[in-house]
Design a protein around this motif. Structure first.
Motif, PDB file in Angstrom:
ATOM      1  N   TYR A 119      39.068  40.787  12.468  1.00 25.74           N
ATOM      2  CA  TYR A 119      39.760  39.878  13.387  1.00 25.74           C
ATOM      3  C   TYR A 119      39.005  39.782  14.711  1.00 25.74           C
ATOM      4  N   GLU A 120      38.628  40.925  15.274  1.00 26.42           N
ATOM      5  CA  GLU A 120      37.921  40.948  16.561  1.00 26.42           C
ATOM      6  C   GLU A 120      36.554  40.279  16.449  1.00 26.42           C
ATOM      7  N   LEU A 121      35.836  40.521  15.357  1.00 32.59           N
ATOM      8  CA  LEU A 121      34.523  39.905  15.179  1.00 32.59           C
ATOM      9  C   LEU A 121      34.643  38.390  15.018  1.00 32.59           C
ATOM     10  N   ARG A 122      35.637  37.939  14.285  1.00 31.71           N
ATOM     11  CA  ARG A 122      35.859  36.492  14.141  1.00 31.71           C
ATOM     12  C   ARG A 122      36.192  35.865  15.488  1.00 31.71           C
ATOM     13  N   LYS A 123      36.979  36.570  16.306  1.00 34.06           N
ATOM     14  CA  LYS A 123      37.330  36.088  17.640  1.00 34.06           C
ATOM     15  C   LYS A 123      36.084  35.907  18.508  1.00 34.06           C
ATOM     16  N   GLU A 124      35.087  36.730  18.263  1.00 36.42           N
ATOM     17  CA  GLU A 124      33.834  36.648  19.014  1.00 36.42           C
ATOM     18  C   GLU A 124      32.887  35.594  18.450  1.00 36.42           C
ATOM     19  N   GLY A 125      33.295  34.930  17.359  1.00 39.21           N
ATOM     20  CA  GLY A 125      32.496  33.837  16.831  1.00 39.21           C
ATOM     21  C   GLY A 125      31.695  34.139  15.579  1.00 39.21           C
ATOM     22  N   TYR A 126      31.796  35.357  15.059  1.00 37.50           N
ATOM     23  CA  TYR A 126      31.089  35.662  13.823  1.00 37.50           C
ATOM     24  C   TYR A 126      31.786  34.978  12.657  1.00 37.50           C
ATOM     25  N   LEU A 127      30.988  34.376  11.779  1.00 36.14           N
ATOM     26  CA  LEU A 127      31.541  33.717  10.594  1.00 36.14           C
ATOM     27  C   LEU A 127      31.645  34.742   9.473  1.00 36.14           C
ATOM     28  N   ILE A 128      32.866  35.127   9.179  1.00 34.55           N
ATOM     29  CA  ILE A 128      33.115  36.134   8.153  1.00 34.55           C
ATOM     30  C   ILE A 128      34.113  35.545   7.160  1.00 34.55           C
ATOM     31  N   SER A 129      33.660  35.386   5.929  1.00 36.19           N
ATOM     32  CA  SER A 129      34.549  34.869   4.884  1.00 36.19           C
ATOM     33  C   SER A 129      35.178  36.047   4.156  1.00 36.19           C
ATOM     34  N   TYR A 142      41.737  43.761  -4.148  1.00 38.21           N
ATOM     35  CA  TYR A 142      41.401  44.084  -2.772  1.00 38.21           C
ATOM     36  C   TYR A 142      40.573  42.948  -2.178  1.00 38.21           C
ATOM     37  N   LYS A 143      40.509  42.926  -0.857  1.00 33.11           N
ATOM     38  CA  LYS A 143      39.770  41.885  -0.167  1.00 33.11           C
ATOM     39  C   LYS A 143      38.362  42.372   0.167  1.00 33.11           C
ATOM     40  N   GLU A 144      37.404  41.494  -0.033  1.00 32.58           N
ATOM     41  CA  GLU A 144      36.028  41.774   0.324  1.00 32.58           C
ATOM     42  C   GLU A 144      35.619  40.773   1.401  1.00 32.58           C
ATOM     43  N   TYR A 145      34.966  41.261   2.432  1.00 32.58           N
ATOM     44  CA  TYR A 145      34.546  40.417   3.558  1.00 32.58           C
ATOM     45  C   TYR A 145      33.040  40.238   3.515  1.00 32.58           C
ATOM     46  N   ARG A 146      32.590  39.022   3.837  1.00 31.90           N
ATOM     47  CA  ARG A 146      31.159  38.697   3.805  1.00 31.90           C
ATOM     48  C   ARG A 146      30.764  38.058   5.137  1.00 31.90           C
ATOM     49  N   LEU A 147      29.663  38.543   5.704  1.00 30.64           N
ATOM     50  CA  LEU A 147      29.104  37.964   6.919  1.00 30.64           C
ATOM     51  C   LEU A 147      28.266  36.772   6.523  1.00 30.64           C
ATOM     52  N   GLU A 148      28.628  35.602   7.011  1.00 32.47           N
ATOM     53  CA  GLU A 148      27.901  34.372   6.696  1.00 32.47           C
ATOM     54  C   GLU A 148      26.829  34.166   7.759  1.00 32.47           C
ATOM     55  N   VAL A 149      25.630  33.842   7.313  1.00 35.20           N
ATOM     56  CA  VAL A 149      24.530  33.621   8.261  1.00 35.20           C
ATOM     57  C   VAL A 149      24.003  32.204   8.179  1.00 35.20           C
ATOM     58  N   SER A 177      32.926  50.772  19.491  1.00 35.32           N
ATOM     59  CA  SER A 177      31.956  51.343  18.562  1.00 35.32           C
ATOM     60  C   SER A 177      32.363  51.118  17.099  1.00 35.32           C
ATOM     61  N   GLN A 178      33.672  51.096  16.814  1.00 38.56           N
ATOM     62  CA  GLN A 178      34.120  50.835  15.441  1.00 38.56           C
ATOM     63  C   GLN A 178      33.771  49.408  15.031  1.00 38.56           C
ATOM     64  N   LYS A 179      34.025  48.483  15.918  1.00 38.05           N
ATOM     65  CA  LYS A 179      33.709  47.082  15.638  1.00 38.05           C
ATOM     66  C   LYS A 179      32.210  46.913  15.414  1.00 38.05           C
ATOM     67  N   LEU A 180      31.414  47.562  16.229  1.00 40.43           N
ATOM     68  CA  LEU A 180      29.959  47.478  16.084  1.00 40.43           C
ATOM     69  C   LEU A 180      29.480  48.129  14.790  1.00 40.43           C
ATOM     70  N   LYS A 181      30.116  49.223  14.390  1.00 35.85           N
ATOM     71  CA  LYS A 181      29.761  49.864  13.119  1.00 35.85           C
ATOM     72  C   LYS A 181      30.008  48.912  11.950  1.00 35.85           C
ATOM     73  N   VAL A 182      31.144  48.219  11.980  1.00 30.44           N
ATOM     74  CA  VAL A 182      31.468  47.264  10.920  1.00 30.44           C
ATOM     75  C   VAL A 182      30.446  46.130  10.924  1.00 30.44           C
ATOM     76  N   LEU A 183      30.123  45.609  12.096  1.00 28.15           N
ATOM     77  CA  LEU A 183      29.144  44.521  12.201  1.00 28.15           C
ATOM     78  C   LEU A 183      27.784  44.971  11.675  1.00 28.15           C
ATOM     79  N   GLU A 184      27.332  46.144  12.059  1.00 24.69           N
ATOM     80  CA  GLU A 184      26.043  46.652  11.586  1.00 24.69           C
ATOM     81  C   GLU A 184      26.046  46.833  10.068  1.00 24.69           C
ATOM     82  N   PHE A 185      27.163  47.320   9.514  1.00 22.49           N
ATOM     83  CA  PHE A 185      27.267  47.484   8.068  1.00 22.49           C
ATOM     84  C   PHE A 185      27.181  46.120   7.385  1.00 22.49           C
TER      85      PHE A 185
END
Length: 71
Positions: free
Chosen positions: A38-48, A64-71, A4-12
């Motif tokens: 790390y887990e989302l990238r392992k599943e194939g999501y492109l996150i820079s 600090y590091k900022e993460y971006r979901l690439e679509v 659920s934590q991983k999914l919360k991050v993905l939804e955000f």
């Protein structure tokens, strides 16, 4: 990491496009953002990521590091 934590991050990320550790803690109550990414990238999501440099209220430079979901 709880699924659920991983999914919360993905939804955000899907809604807001970017996330950082402070946002993750304050809005999702999740401390370990790096592991979720790390887990989302392992599943194939492109996150820079990129380092962000800012000046805080006390005039000190912070980084600090900022993460971006690439679509």
């Amino acid at each position: 990491m709880y699924q659920s934590q991983k999914l919360k991050v993905l939804e955000f990320l899907e809604k807001n496009k970017t996330i950082n550790s402070f946002q993750c803690f304050m809005k999702l109550q999740i401390v370990d953002l790096q592991h979720a990414i790390y887990e989302l990238r392992k599943e194939g999501y492109l996150i820079s990521d990129k380092w962000v440099l800012k000046t805080n209220k006390e005039g000190k430079r912070i980084k600090y590091k900022e993460y971006r979901l690439e679509v």
